[in-house]
Design a protein around this motif. Structure first.
Motif, mmCIF file in Angstrom:
data_model
loop_
_atom_site.group_PDB
_atom_site.id
_atom_site.type_symbol
_atom_site.label_atom_id
_atom_site.label_comp_id
_atom_site.label_asym_id
_atom_site.label_seq_id
_atom_site.Cartn_x
_atom_site.Cartn_y
_atom_site.Cartn_z
ATOM 1 N N UNK A 94 0.069 -3.761 -1.097
ATOM 2 C CA UNK A 94 -0.305 -2.989 0.082
ATOM 3 C C UNK A 94 -1.784 -3.115 0.432
ATOM 4 N N UNK B 240 -5.120 -4.634 1.091
ATOM 5 C CA UNK B 240 -5.638 -5.976 1.342
ATOM 6 C C UNK B 240 -7.158 -6.003 1.227
ATOM 7 N N UNK B 241 -7.724 -4.903 0.844
ATOM 8 C CA UNK B 241 -9.181 -4.798 0.892
ATOM 9 C C UNK B 241 -9.839 -5.763 -0.082
ATOM 10 N N UNK B 242 -11.068 -6.177 0.298
ATOM 11 C CA UNK B 242 -11.831 -7.023 -0.614
ATOM 12 C C UNK B 242 -12.302 -6.207 -1.816
ATOM 13 N N UNK B 243 -12.345 -4.885 -1.655
ATOM 14 C CA UNK B 243 -12.899 -4.038 -2.708
ATOM 15 C C UNK B 243 -11.788 -3.406 -3.535
#
Lengths: 93, 157, 270, 126, 521
Positions: free
Chosen positions: E102, E104-107
């Motif tokens: 779910x 997709x964040x880079x962090x």
């Protein structure tokens, strides 16, 4: 010299310091501008640090005095931050 | 019922002296100040529209609770001043530890508020960041103004 | 005066009433207690008590002994809370960039030269407070907060730029912080992990030897009480608090142009 | 006892003189008309009313032997505190004064020579 | 192996630290995902093992630092806390798997870091035997929940939800701290078992803590009253849930919202059970006061369930819909707790279990539609593209609705009805059934919405939906297996009832084990 006299003098001085702190507090509340208030707070906290040291003597508990330096340092930081904010409007610059 | 309860404690109490009364008076004054401080701070948090004021009141609230703990740990030792819970030098016999017990204040509330203060600082840092971000989004820290600017049904979607 | 205010005032006055009744009916003990609570008395008694070796922690400062030995788990969690708040700050402001070269404005020359003199003194005083935590008032957190004053002064009097040029960046502080936390966790597990392979009973967060486990941290160094792991914990806590609060201060005073890039880093909202 | 008498008397004198300075400074901060004059009185209070008594406390605690071995802790703390205040109080007052100058709220009436005149914000607000 | 008990929170916090360390070495998503999944799997197995230990030797005690109970901190685990902790770790495992799909964040590492810290706080709350340690764990749990709520900080509403949650949460945890101090002031101790002993008889001397210090009656009343509000806030019951719950559930990332129920809200209900049964039980000195508070809680629970059921029917946002559904179920759990008999507590546990499983199914499948279309209910039509989705979603809804005995949700309601009939208050049984009827409007409205809305295959941004489908199906199978098991296999029901029995009656074993050390070690 009797030790009792020493403690009497110190307790009188402690009372004087308490009374002057009331005067500082009046200026702290009254102070028309922000620097005035900060200045009064400054004086109040230097007053307080001496008060702590005298209290440590009076109560015969030298360890009570340990809060003194931290108080001084943080009040200085407050000074610097307020003046920096007034001068530059941004702290990081 | 109240009288009963008071007398239950009174049986344990030693006779009162003048200094005892003075200490009790000072203690009561401090407690009254503390209780009202809590109420005022809580009122500030719940009713002020400005987030910064809310934050300041919140800090005042947690700090007055911490001061309450200091009062719980306080004790009155007639004839001597209460001492911080720190041994002066390395004790050479168990009797020296016993003398500290006779004058020392309660160390546990101090240790607890040390923990509570750190937690308070941690929460404050995060709240400040959130308020900064709120300001970046809405251009104000007043929650009423910020909510006026929103379209009414944004919440429901 | 609308309805909400009245409800608020009523509930707050109920709170005040309940608290005042608790205090004045001596729910917390006598109004001015003469005796210690027995639990506090047993802490004072056992904190430095070589004559009762199974419960002592060899620390002259009882508060530090409670903080790092008797109730060490609390303090471990508290350190984690600070860590979580730092991580939370990173979450909210993620994507910022540290721009050097925005120029130094700073305060006057007087302040600058005073700060140069005073900052090392402050840090030294902080370290002294931290590593004497088991002997005198103080400890890791107190030492750390004193030392942070130096960093905040430098930020205000010089600028963030000055810190960047000296190699102090937020990512390095974060690394320092994580290493300190790791060190604390390893210290707390050390005796247990020594005891485990040789099948000797040992506890997590154990400091001195107990009745049912003979392992112990070093208690005395050159006739000075070292209080075993309390010394180490204070040292690491100093590092953690110093780096953590400096990190927080730097994050909170980031310049507007440095925060610009968090808008560009916008993500899909799910 | 004789050896201790000198620091004791010196310390008590310092503390008493410090109390006098503190009272003077407090009256000054309350009564003086504007910010820049108040700065002057506060610095008197800081140096005379804080540094001097702290050194006095250190001297007294050297002399008082009934404080036990911990009195050297008090000596160290108060001397370090005195040094910090000696350095920090004037700096703080200085930067506050500069800030107040920038704010243009305190009157600069009796000023004869204005060294900060060419500061950008300061010059424009007369 | 009691060592594992003390090791589990340390293990979770070191996982968090390792995640943070990894972020300096690599930014590769796969590594974080693999590490977190493996790590939480281990945590789940350990907590399951601890639960199995509690079944054997009833109460486990771990002494941190080797100090005996009132002096140091002990972890005391009975079946109740073991069960809830297992549930919490199970959700941690599912969340860390689902998040890999779910988020997709880079962090991603920040997300996993906070997730592990949240789990650490939850485990600390559930296992601890010390009220101040409970506060510290609660605060860790709370601050990581605030941060996870603000994870999508680009949305102003997320920031506002987090602010609401943080400010109200800080007030509430400070009130808990205040009541902790009051309890310490009067009882002179912080250990739960010690307090439980002194609440029954203030004049029993205990090693290290002696007898009670002040007037125990009045201070326990004030402290319990404050603590009740704290736990009602934490478990999102009606008057207090509007401070945070609908906002936090709808603005937090979907996997976190699914995890909130098991990891965060449960702690509130657990605290209520612990305080009202173990610490201040029916035979304690404030017995009458406790009874009246429990009666008040029954009314609050019923009204909260009713309000939740009504509001659920009006929602247009799928996440808010599930938030109100959670509110209904937790209110039923609160009703079970406040009824005060064995079946009531068992039904509370089953409600928590069924709600956790059902919520997660709904959230995980709604995640697909949220990613590809949006958060409106109409978007759920996307699910029609896969038959598995529809089946699992329907199953989840039916489980939450809880009338079919094949699902676990049925047994919670059945036990609740049974409990209120046992107590002689048939009105609660009737009200429970009535409110369940009201919730049917909301649930079937959602199913109807799915059937009428169109599935638009072109809009679809995600193709690979293996992970949500697998997880949802697994959860569905679990609910069905548990539900069937409850009707066919008697020991399961006996186990849940035995937890209730232990909570109600065996507080003396809890006290004895904690204060005298672990006999089974």
């Amino acid at each position: 010299m009797d030790v009792g006299i020493v403690y009497t003098i110190i307790s009188i001085v402690v009372l004087i310091y308490l009374m002057t702190s009331v005067l500082y507090i009046i200026r702290l509340i009254k102070g028309p501008t922000v620097p005035d208030r900060i200045l009064a707070l400054d004086a109040l906290s230097y007053d307080l640090s001496v008060f702590i040291a005298l209290l440590a003597l009076l109560l015969r508990r030298p360890i009570v005095a340990s809060g003194l330096i931290a108080l001084t340092l943080w009040i200085h930081a407050l000074d610097i931050y307020v003046s920096k904010y007034i001068e530059a409007r941004e702290i990081g610059e | 019922m109240f009288l009963e309860r008071v007398s239950w404690r009174a049986s344990k109490r030693r006779p009162r002296y003048m200094s005892d009364l003075l200490a009790s008076l000072a203690f009561r004054t401090a407690m009254i100040a503390f209780v009202f401080n809590i109420a005022i701070a809580l009122y500030g948090v719940l009713s002020r529209p400005s987030l910064v004021k809310k934050f300041l009141c919140l800090v005042a609230f947690t700090d007055s609770i911490n001061i309450f703990a200091v009062f719980i740990g306080f004790r009155y030792t007639p004839g001597a001043y209460p001492s911080p819970p720190i041994l002066e030098a390395i004790p050479t016999s168990p009797a020296e530890v016993e003398t500290l017990i006779n004058t020392s204040v309660d160390p546990l509330p101090q240790a607890m508020i040390l923990t509570a203060i750190v937690i308070g600082i941690a929460c404050s840092i995060f709240l400040l960041t959130l308020i900064l971000m709120y300001y970046r989004h809405y251009g104000t820290t007043n929650i009423h103004e910020a909510e006026e600017g929103e379209e009414p049904h944004a919440e429901a979607l | 005066m609308n309805r909400k205010d009245i409800a608020l005032a009523l509930s707050l006055s109920l709170l005040v009433l309940a608290l005042s009744l608790t205090i004045s009916l001596e729910g917390l003990g006598p109004i001015v207690p003469r005796e210690l609570r027995p639990l506090g008395a047993s802490f004072v008694q056992n904190s430095y008590n070589p004559w009762n070796a199974s419960l002592t922690s060899l620390s002259l400062n009882v508060v530090t002994a409670i903080v790092w030995d008797y109730r060490g788990l609390d303090t471990l969690y508290e350190t984690l809370v600070l860590f979580a708040s730092i991580a939370a700050t990173l979450v909210v402001l993620r994507g910022y960039s540290e721009l050097s070269g925005l120029g130094i404005k700073g305060l006057s020359d007087v302040s600058k030269s005073v700060t140069v003199v005073i900052a090392p003194l402050i840090v030294v005083y902080g370290i002294a407070t931290a590593i004497h935590g088991h002997l005198t008032p103080g400890g890791g957190f107190q030492g750390g907060t004193i030392a942070v004053v130096a960093a905040t002064l430098i930020i205000a009097v010089f600028s963030l730029e000055y810190l960047y040029r000296r190699g102090v960046s937020t990512s390095r502080l974060m690394l320092l912080r994580i290493l300190g936390l790791l060190a604390i966790i390893l210290t707390s597990l050390s005796l247990a992990s020594i005891g485990m392979p040789s099948n000797v009973n040992a506890y997590i967060l154990q400091n001195m030897a107990k009745d049912d486990s003979a392992l112990s941290m070093p208690g005395v160094l050159f006739d000075t009480p070292l209080a075993g792991s309390i010394f180490l914990y204070n040292l690491f806590e100093f590092i953690i608090v110093f780096s953590g609060l400096t990190f927080a201060a730097m994050m909170l005073v980031l310049r507007e142009s440095e925060l610009e890039s968090i808008k560009e880093a916008a993500e899909v909202y799910e | 006892m004789v050896v201790n008498l000198l620091p004791l008397v010196l310390g008590l004198t310092a503390v008493t003189v410090g109390a006098f300075f503190d009272v003077v400074s407090a009256i000054g901060i309350l009564k003086l008309p504007n910010f820049f004059t108040r700065v002057h009185s506060v610095t008197i209070g800081a140096i005379g009313g804080s540094v001097l008594p702290l050194i006095g406390v250190a001297l007294i605690s050297i002399a008082l032997e009934d404080l036990g071995p911990q009195r050297f802790y008090l000596v160290g703390t108060s001397i370090v505190g005195a040094i910090f205040i000696l350095i920090l109080a004037p700096t703080g007052a200085h930067s506050l004064a500069r800030a107040a100058y920038t704010m243009c709220q305190a009157p600069r009436k009796p000023l004869i020579y204005d060294a900060l005149e060419n500061m950008k914000e300061g010059a424009s607000c007369r | 192996m009691v060592f594992l008990l003390g090791f589990l929170p340390i293990y979770l916090m070191s996982s968090a630290v390792v995640v943070a360390m990894l972020s300096f070495i690599t930014k590769n998503r796969a590594i974080y995902v693999a590490f977190s999944a493996a790590s939480s799997l281990v945590a789940f197995i350990v907590s399951l093992y601890i639960l199995s230990l509690t079944i054997g030797s009833s109460i486990l005690v771990y002494r941190y630092g080797g100090f005996p109970a009132p002096l140091g901190i002990v972890y005391t685990v009975d079946k109740l806390s073991g069960f809830l902790a297992t549930l919490s770790m199970f959700m941690l495992l599912l969340t860390s798997i689902y998040s890999s799909w779910m988020i997709r964040s880079r962090w991603l590492y920040l997300y996993y870091l906070l997730l592990f810290l949240m789990a650490t706080g939850s485990i600390g709350c559930l296992y601890t035997g010390d009220i101040f340690n409970f506060f510290v764990s609660l605060e860790l749990l709370a601050i990581s929940s605030y941060a996870l709520t603000a994870f999508y900080r680009d949305s102003p509403r997320a920031i506002r939800a987090a602010l609401r949650y943080a400010i109200s949460g800080m007030i509430v945890t400070s009130l808990y701290l205040l009541s902790t101090f009051i309890i310490y002031g009067s009882f002179g101790t912080l250990n739960m078992a010690d307090i439980a002993l002194k609440a029954r008889n203030p004049s029993i001397p205990v090693a290290f803590t002696g007898t009670a210090f002040g007037d125990v009656v009045i201070s326990s009343k004030v402290a319990v009253a404050l603590i009740t509000w704290v736990f009602l806030f934490k478990s999102a019951i009606f008057p207090l849930n509007f401070a945070w719950q609908p906002y936090a559930y709808s603005e937090a990332p979907t996997p976190v919202a699914a995890a909130f129920t098991a990891i965060s809200d449960t702690v509130g209900l657990y605290g209520l059970i612990r305080f009202f049964y173990t610490l201040f039980g029916y035979d304690s000195i404030i017995g009458d006061f406790r009874t009246s508070i429990l009666q008040l809680l029954q009314i609050i629970a019923i009204s909260s369930a009713f309000v939740g059921a009504l509001l659920m029917s009006f929602q247009r946002d799928v996440k808010r819909f599930i938030a109100f559904s959670t509110m209904v179920h937790l209110s039923f759990a609160l009703l079970g707790i406040s009824l005060g008999n064995v079946e009531g507590i068992a039904s509370a546990l089953l409600h928590i279990l069924s709600n956790t499983l059902g919520d997660s199914i709904l959230f995980y499948l709604a995640g697909i539609s949220i990613v590809s279309c949006g958060r409106r209910l109409e978007c759920l039509g996307t699910l029609k593209l896969w038959r598995i989705s529809i089946i699992a979603f329907g199953g989840g809804v039916l489980n939450l609705f809880g009338v079919l005995p094949v699902f676990i949700g049925f047994w919670g309601k059945a036990l609740l009805v049974l409990s209120s009939i046992r107590l002689g208050t048939v009105v609660y049984a009737v009200l429970t059934l009535f409110i369940s009827g009201v919730t049917a409007i909301g649930y079937f409205r959602v199913l109807h919405q799915i059937s009428i809305s169109k599935a638009n295959a072109d809009q679809l941004t995600v193709r690979d939906v293996t992970i949500p489908h697998t997880l949802a199906l697994t959860l569905l199978v679990v609910t069905i297996v548990l539900g069937m098991g409850f009707s066919l296999y008697r020991p399961l029901m006996d186990f849940v009832l035995s937890i209730g029995f232990e909570v109600m009656n065996d507080y003396s074993i809890y006290i004895a084990r904690t204060l005298t050390g672990n006999l089974g070690q």
